[in-house]
Each structure stands twice: as C-alpha cells, then as structure tokens.
Design an enzyme around this catalytic site. Structure first.
Site, mmCIF file in Angstrom:
data_model
loop_
_atom_site.group_PDB
_atom_site.id
_atom_site.type_symbol
_atom_site.label_atom_id
_atom_site.label_comp_id
_atom_site.label_asym_id
_atom_site.label_seq_id
_atom_site.Cartn_x
_atom_site.Cartn_y
_atom_site.Cartn_z
ATOM 1 N N ASP A 1 -1.852 -0.654 10.970
ATOM 2 C CA ASP A 1 -2.152 -0.734 9.530
ATOM 3 C C ASP A 1 -2.868 -2.028 9.146
ATOM 4 O O ASP A 1 -3.314 -2.167 8.011
ATOM 5 C CB ASP A 1 -0.845 -0.676 8.718
ATOM 6 C CG ASP A 1 -0.314 0.741 8.591
ATOM 7 O OD1 ASP A 1 -1.046 1.679 8.958
ATOM 8 O OD2 ASP A 1 0.827 0.889 8.134
ATOM 9 N N LYS B 1 0.842 -1.214 0.000
ATOM 10 C CA LYS B 1 0.000 0.000 0.000
ATOM 11 C C LYS B 1 0.867 1.249 0.000
ATOM 12 O O LYS B 1 2.045 1.201 0.376
ATOM 13 C CB LYS B 1 -0.931 0.020 1.220
ATOM 14 C CG LYS B 1 -0.225 0.022 2.592
ATOM 15 C CD LYS B 1 0.146 1.371 3.125
ATOM 16 C CE LYS B 1 0.937 1.280 4.433
ATOM 17 N NZ LYS B 1 1.697 2.431 4.818
ATOM 18 N N LEU C 1 11.277 -5.509 2.390
ATOM 19 C CA LEU C 1 11.125 -5.469 3.842
ATOM 20 C C LEU C 1 11.403 -4.055 4.359
ATOM 21 O O LEU C 1 12.246 -3.336 3.808
ATOM 22 C CB LEU C 1 12.124 -6.442 4.496
ATOM 23 C CG LEU C 1 12.106 -7.890 3.984
ATOM 24 C CD1 LEU C 1 13.164 -8.735 4.707
ATOM 25 C CD2 LEU C 1 10.734 -8.520 4.144
ATOM 26 N N VAL C 2 10.724 -3.687 5.431
ATOM 27 C CA VAL C 2 10.928 -2.396 6.116
ATOM 28 C C VAL C 2 11.017 -1.236 5.111
ATOM 29 O O VAL C 2 11.956 -0.445 5.128
ATOM 30 C CB VAL C 2 12.204 -2.415 7.010
ATOM 31 C CG1 VAL C 2 12.111 -1.350 8.108
ATOM 32 C CG2 VAL C 2 12.432 -3.753 7.642
ATOM 33 N N SER C 3 10.032 -1.167 4.232
ATOM 34 C CA SER C 3 10.102 -0.196 3.137
ATOM 35 C C SER C 3 9.048 0.895 3.235
ATOM 36 O O SER C 3 9.042 1.823 2.431
ATOM 37 C CB SER C 3 9.939 -0.928 1.807
ATOM 38 O OG SER C 3 8.693 -1.599 1.780
ATOM 39 N N GLY C 4 8.091 0.737 4.172
ATOM 40 C CA GLY C 4 6.989 1.709 4.251
ATOM 41 C C GLY C 4 5.818 1.330 3.372
ATOM 42 O O GLY C 4 4.860 2.090 3.235
ATOM 43 N N LEU C 5 5.890 0.131 2.763
ATOM 44 C CA LEU C 5 4.826 -0.309 1.841
ATOM 45 C C LEU C 5 3.845 -1.270 2.514
ATOM 46 O O LEU C 5 2.940 -1.792 1.852
ATOM 47 C CB LEU C 5 5.453 -0.974 0.613
ATOM 48 C CG LEU C 5 6.300 -0.038 -0.252
ATOM 49 C CD1 LEU C 5 7.144 -0.824 -1.252
ATOM 50 C CD2 LEU C 5 5.415 0.968 -0.988
ATOM 51 N N GLY C 6 4.044 -1.528 3.789
ATOM 52 C CA GLY C 6 3.045 -2.274 4.566
ATOM 53 C C GLY C 6 3.086 -3.789 4.401
ATOM 54 O O GLY C 6 2.117 -4.463 4.759
HETATM 55 O O1 C5P Z 1 0.494 0.067 15.698
HETATM 56 P P1 C5P Z 1 1.915 -0.120 15.303
HETATM 57 O O2 C5P Z 1 2.585 -1.198 16.107
HETATM 58 O O3 C5P Z 1 2.115 -0.319 13.841
HETATM 59 O O4 C5P Z 1 2.647 1.227 15.652
HETATM 60 C C1 C5P Z 1 4.053 1.350 15.737
HETATM 61 C C2 C5P Z 1 4.362 2.589 16.552
HETATM 62 O O5 C5P Z 1 3.941 3.747 15.843
HETATM 63 C C3 C5P Z 1 3.620 2.634 17.864
HETATM 64 O O6 C5P Z 1 4.374 2.038 18.875
HETATM 65 C C4 C5P Z 1 3.469 4.106 18.106
HETATM 66 O O7 C5P Z 1 4.664 4.610 18.651
HETATM 67 C C5 C5P Z 1 3.350 4.688 16.724
HETATM 68 N N1 C5P Z 1 1.962 4.948 16.303
HETATM 69 C C6 C5P Z 1 1.326 6.084 16.796
HETATM 70 N N2 C5P Z 1 0.026 6.364 16.407
HETATM 71 C C7 C5P Z 1 -0.604 5.575 15.520
HETATM 72 C C8 C5P Z 1 0.031 4.413 15.011
HETATM 73 C C9 C5P Z 1 1.319 4.149 15.431
HETATM 74 O O8 C5P Z 1 1.902 6.833 17.584
HETATM 75 N N3 C5P Z 1 -1.850 5.872 15.144
#
Ligand code: C5P
Length: 284
Positions: free
Chosen positions: A132, A9, A91-96
């Site tokens: 996500d 994405k 991996l770890v690219s921002g593409l989900g």
């Molecule tokens: O939910 P996820 O594990 O992908 O989020 C990674 C980190 O991004 C969280 O630990 C938080 O620090 C931050 N985050 C946030 N607000 C969001 C989604 C993620 O601060 N809505």
C-alpha cells in the site's frame, strides 16, 4: 523543522484478480485518501530518534523504522533525524496509517537529507516496504494494480463525508496475510467492478453499488463480532456500510454533511470509536 501529513485511506473497490506465482495477489483497487491524518515532524539530528505521542505505537514494529533504515541505506549513510509522529489514525484498523507514515518518511528524509530522488524512485522504495505504500506517495483518488506498486492517479472526487467506526476487535498481527490466505478462487473477479467505478468517477459521480471489498465476506466470518458493529452502524442511521481495506474499520460515505454528522454523533453517544472525516485530494 519539516512537517508532513500522512493521510488515512479507504479502498472504494478492492478486487483480487488471481493468485500470482510469487505468492502475492494481483489487485485492482480504487483507493481514496481521507482527511484523517498522522503528522510527522522531521528535524536534523546526529543520530536517528523516532518517537510518537501514542503509547501503543512501537517504532520497532512499524514500517516507519523500516522506511528510515531503507532510506538511510540508500542515501543517508551516517545521517540522523529526530522524527516525531502525532498518531491520529487508529492502529491496525485497515485505514493504512502505517503505510502512509512509511511513505511520508521516504518523502521527508528525501527532503531533509537533500537526496533529490524523483517520485517514481520513492514509489519503488515504498513498494519494498509494503504493497500500500506507493499509493501514499501521491494520495487523492487512484487506481492501484499489480501487487500494489502500479498506481494511476484519477480525477479527484467531489468532496464527500465519511463516517468511520473502529470496532474494538483484537486483530491478529498477520491480519492482512490471513485474509488473503482465506480467499477462494470464487472470491476472484475480473476487474470489471473497479472499471465500472472508474467510469463513475470520471463522470464526477460515485455510486455505492459499484463499491466492493473482496475481504468483506471473509472478514465477517473470521471476526464474527464485526456483524454486531455493522448492525449498530445501521441503527445509527447509515445504510451503505463497507469494510475499510483489511478491516476491522467499517465506513459509510455520504454527500450530505448533516447526515454524516448525525450518524457520527449517534455512534459517539453509544460509546463507539468513531470519526467524521472528508475525502482528500492528492498531497504535493
Ligand atoms: O505487502 P504487504 O507486506 O503489505 O502484504 C502483507 C501480506 O498480504 C503479504 O505477506 C501477502 O501475504 C499479502 N498480500 C498479497 N497480495 C498483495 C498484497 C499483499 O497476497 N497484492
């Protein structure tokens, strides 16, 4: 054997409205899935076995194994699965990619183990894994709000082409959290940018001036090498370049496939890791 696609994405808009009391950030984002997909194959087995064709991918560090563990706890006690993943999303690219695979795991095990959970329940479980993940339960074009758990499907965009450039920049493991931590209140916006984009999408058009990513400024500060890649993307013929999610992937969106091909070939010739993909409607 059951096979599911897990698409990548990009966030066409990514706005942070404010910092919430639970430490997360309140979002308004329009997300679009892409034809670049990982492929997950599930077959019945006595135990849980997870493997992939990517030497750099480690099941134990992925949301995939967390998704398997969570779903086993909810519905599949004592059941096994042989899960193999053809990784195509960098991996770890921002593409989900990791979130998308986690969503596909919940969908796949729900079918394989005959649990019959409705989609809203799978989205709830997905939200426990990562912000996500719920979006990927449907994909296509959608508005994401709250922490990420509120997903509203939008009309599917007319097909467009995206060229992706994946910079060779090493990212810290807590990249996303680091970007959120570095946001200042002056980065916050009201949600109007996404609302404007939503209006465009509902009228069947997409205007680049409405695209926005709150992380863009901070990512170029934290990862200064990004500027070099942006410059080379411009040299390859792109003129509107955006950061994908929390990066480091940069992308451009085009209606004209020939133009997209030209930019893609120019990037490949320079030795870049580039992809030419299209926007993708919702998966069932
Ligand atoms: O939910 P996820 O594990 O992908 O989020 C990674 C980190 O991004 C969280 O630990 C938080 O620090 C931050 N985050 C946030 N607000 C969001 C989604 C993620 O601060 N809505």
């Amino acid at each position: 054997m059951l096979t599911l696609l897990a698409p990548a994405k990009v966030n066409l808009s990514l706005e942070v409205l404010y910092r919430r009391n639970d430490g997360y950030h309140e979002l308004r984002s329009i997300i679009q899935s892409l034809s670049l997909c990982d492929r997950l194959s599930f077959s019945p087995a006595k135990t849980v076995q997870i493997s992939s064709d990517s030497p750099d991918w480690q099941a134990e560090h992925s949301l995939v194994s967390k998704a398997v563990a969570l779903f086993s706890e909810k519905c599949g006690q004592g059941r096994g699965v042989n899960l193999t993943i053809a990784k195509r999303i960098p991996l770890v690219s921002g593409l989900g990619g990791d979130s998308s695979c986690a969503a596909a795991v919940l969908k796949g095990l729900n079918k394989l183990w005959g649990c019959g959970y409705p989609r809203w329940r799978l989205m709830e479980l997905g939200a426990e894994l990562g912000s996500d993940v719920p979006f990927f339960m449907m994909g296509g074009t959608a508005m994401m709000e709250g922490r990420g758990e509120t997903v509203t499907p939008l009309p599917t965009l007319n097909q467009m082409w995206a060229v992706l450039l994946v910079p060779e920049i090493e990212m810290p493991p807590d990249k996303t959290a680091a970007l959120y931590r570095n946001l200042h209140t002056d980065s916050f916006s009201s949600g109007e940018i996404s609302d404007k984009l939503l209006e465009d999408i509902c009228q069947g058009k997409l205007s680049y001036s409405s695209c926005f990513n709150v992380f863009e400024k901070i990512a170029f500060t934290l990862f200064p090498d990004l500027a070099k890649y942006r410059w080379q993307f411009l040299e390859a013929g792109a003129y509107q370049i955006f950061l994908a999610g929390a990066g480091p992937t940069l992308f451009t969106l085009l209606k004209d496939k020939n133009m997209a091909e030209k930019i893609y070939h120019n990037l490949c010739q320079k030795g870049h890791q580039a992809y030419l993909v299209s926007t993708l409607g919702p998966l069932d």
